[in-house]
Structures are given as structure tokens and as C-alpha cells.
Scaffold this active site. Structure first.
Site: not given
Ligand code: PXP
Length: 240
Positions: A190, A70, A101, A49, A43, A7, A45, A151, A10
Site C-alpha cells: 500500500h 483481496e 483501502t 468499482r 481486489h 496489483n 470489491r 500483509e 487501476h
């Protein structure tokens, strides 16, 4: 061996801290692939962001491993997914005020929203996964609605310590068996890091682990000396 979905949200978080162009998550995806990532996860969003529409567009063209998107069950985001056609879509809950999340999707309490989203994505040939807490009722409901994968949310396991972590692992283990007994693909993610990934990766039939924050954090650290050395070289060169 379980597949690793990296992922890269970030990396985009760091870029958005300056609203600039670096670091570019597209570049990070190439390097993650070179490092052996089996899939790339992002993801998009609603508040954009971190990952932007431009990232999705370019990653869709450049990523060579499966792309896992996602997304929330929201009309505009679903349209974006159906246009981009990622290999996998993972439905997640989303709240504007959350840092990340926070929990799994409430499939039972969401009315027709989740089922409609699964149908829409599936009709476009996208493999649909749902992000769930280790709760048998949510898993069974997702199977009834046509989800192809679950998941499992490992956040509580990751936060727990000692015997409490063992209890959380047992919940995940029991639910992982239910997921595969229902004929669904088993994913998890996660809060997984270099210390706690082992017992989750070794659950029977684990297909894919989606890991972001700990990999990006480690990448910053293992790259720091080199980055400083290169800047010193530039300064040194300016004097010659
Ligand atoms: N899986 C899902 C569904 C997520 O929402 C996230 C966070 O974006 C992850 C996995 C990765 O979590 P982490 O960044 O803690 O590794």
C-alpha cells in the site's frame, strides 16, 4: 529477494471510467507477467468499482503465476473466492465511501467474522493472508485465528516524511519480526512506489510486496510517447 505482486486494479479503474472494454486487466496481467511479476493481485470489491467478476474468471484461467485475491469478509465475496480458488486470499476491510483501502483489518474488534472467513477459505485450500496495520495485538490475534500470512499496511510509512517516516519504518520492522517469529509469512503493501520501496523490500524475510498504483501510473507515462506515435501513424496512413 522479495516477490513482486502486481496489483492491476487501476487498469480496470481506467476501463470503468468509460464502462467499456479497454484497457483490459487480463491483457495487463499478461504483460506484467512478461515483465517479471511474481504474482498478480486483484481486489474484487463489493461495489465492483474496478475489477469485475468476468476479470476474476478469465484471470483465474490465464494467469500463470499465483493469483492473490483481496477481499472483504462478506458472504457473497467469500463464495466467489471459494469458487475461483486463487492461490492466496488477502482479507481487507472495505468501506464503500473510501477511495482506497484506508486501514488494516480490525481482527480484534470484528467478532467471529474474520476467524470464520479464514476457516472457510482455508478449508478450500486457499492460503490466507490478512492486511493489518503494524499493531502487535492484531498480528497475534490473526495468528490465533489461523491466518498463514500477514500483509503489513505500509500506507502510513508511505505518507510520512523524514524522521516520521523512520518511526513508521521502525514500527513495520518490529512487527515484521513478530510476524516471522509467529511462523507466519510476511507480506507488505500500500502506497509503495519507486522511491520508498527499498527500505521495505530489504526487511529480513520479506516474502511479497503488493504494489499497484505506482506501477500503473508509471506504465501510463512510459507508454505515452509510443501510444501517441502509433495514433499519428494511423492518421498519416488514412491520407495515403
Ligand atoms: N495491498 C492491499 C491490501 C491493498 O488493498 C492495496 C490497494 O488495493 C495494495 C496492496 C496496493 O496499494 P497501491 O495501489 O497503493 O500500491
Amino acid at each position: 529477494m522479495a516477490h513482486l505482486g502486481v496489483n492491476i486494479d487501476h487498469v480496470a479503474t481506467l476501463r470503468e471510467a468509460r464502462r467499456g472494454t479497454e484497457p483490459d486487466p487480463v491483457w495487463a496481467a499478461v504483460l506484467a507477467e512478461l515483465g517479471g511479476a511474481d504474482s498478480i493481485t486483484i481486489h474484487v470489491r463489493e461495489d465492483r468499482r474496478h475489477i469485475q467478476d468476468r476479470d476474476l474468471r478469465i484471470l483465474r484461467e490465464t494467469v500463470h503465476v499465483p493469483l492473490n485475491l483481496e477481499l472483504a469478509c462478506e458472504v457473497n465475496i467469500l463464495q466467489l473466492a471459494c469458487a475461483a480458488l486463487p492461490e492466496q486470499a488477502t482479507l481487507v476491510p472495505e468501506k464503500r465511501e473510501e477511495i482506497t483501502t484506508e486501514g488494516g483489518l480490525d481482527v480484534l474488534g470484528s467478532g467471529p467474522q474474520v476467524g470464520d472467513a479464514i476457516s472457510q477459505l482455508s478449508s478450500h485450500g486457499i492460503f490466507v493472508s490478512v492486511f493489518l496495520d503494524p499493531d502487535p495485538r492484531q498480528i497475534e490475534a490473526s495468528a490465533r485465528l489461523g491466518a498463514q500470512a500477514v500483509e503489513l499496511h505500509t500506507g502510513q510509512y508511505a505518507l510520512a516524511e523524514g524522521s516520521q517516516q523512520q518511526k513508521e519504518w521502525q514500527r513495520l520492522s518490529d512487527c515484521s519480526k513478530l510476524i516471522t517469529d509467529l511462523g507466519l509469512r510476511l507480506n507488505a503493501g500500500h502506497g509503495l512506489n519507486y522511491q520508498n520501496v527499498g527500505p521495505i523490500a530489504s526487511l529480513p524475510d520479506m516474502y511479497e510486496l503488493n504494489i499497484g498504483h505506482s506501477i500503473v501510473s508509471r506504465a501510463v507515462m512510459v507508454g505515452m510517447s509510443q501510444a501517441v506515435r502509433e495514433m499519428k501513424e494511423q492518421i498519416d496512413k488514412s491520407l495515403r
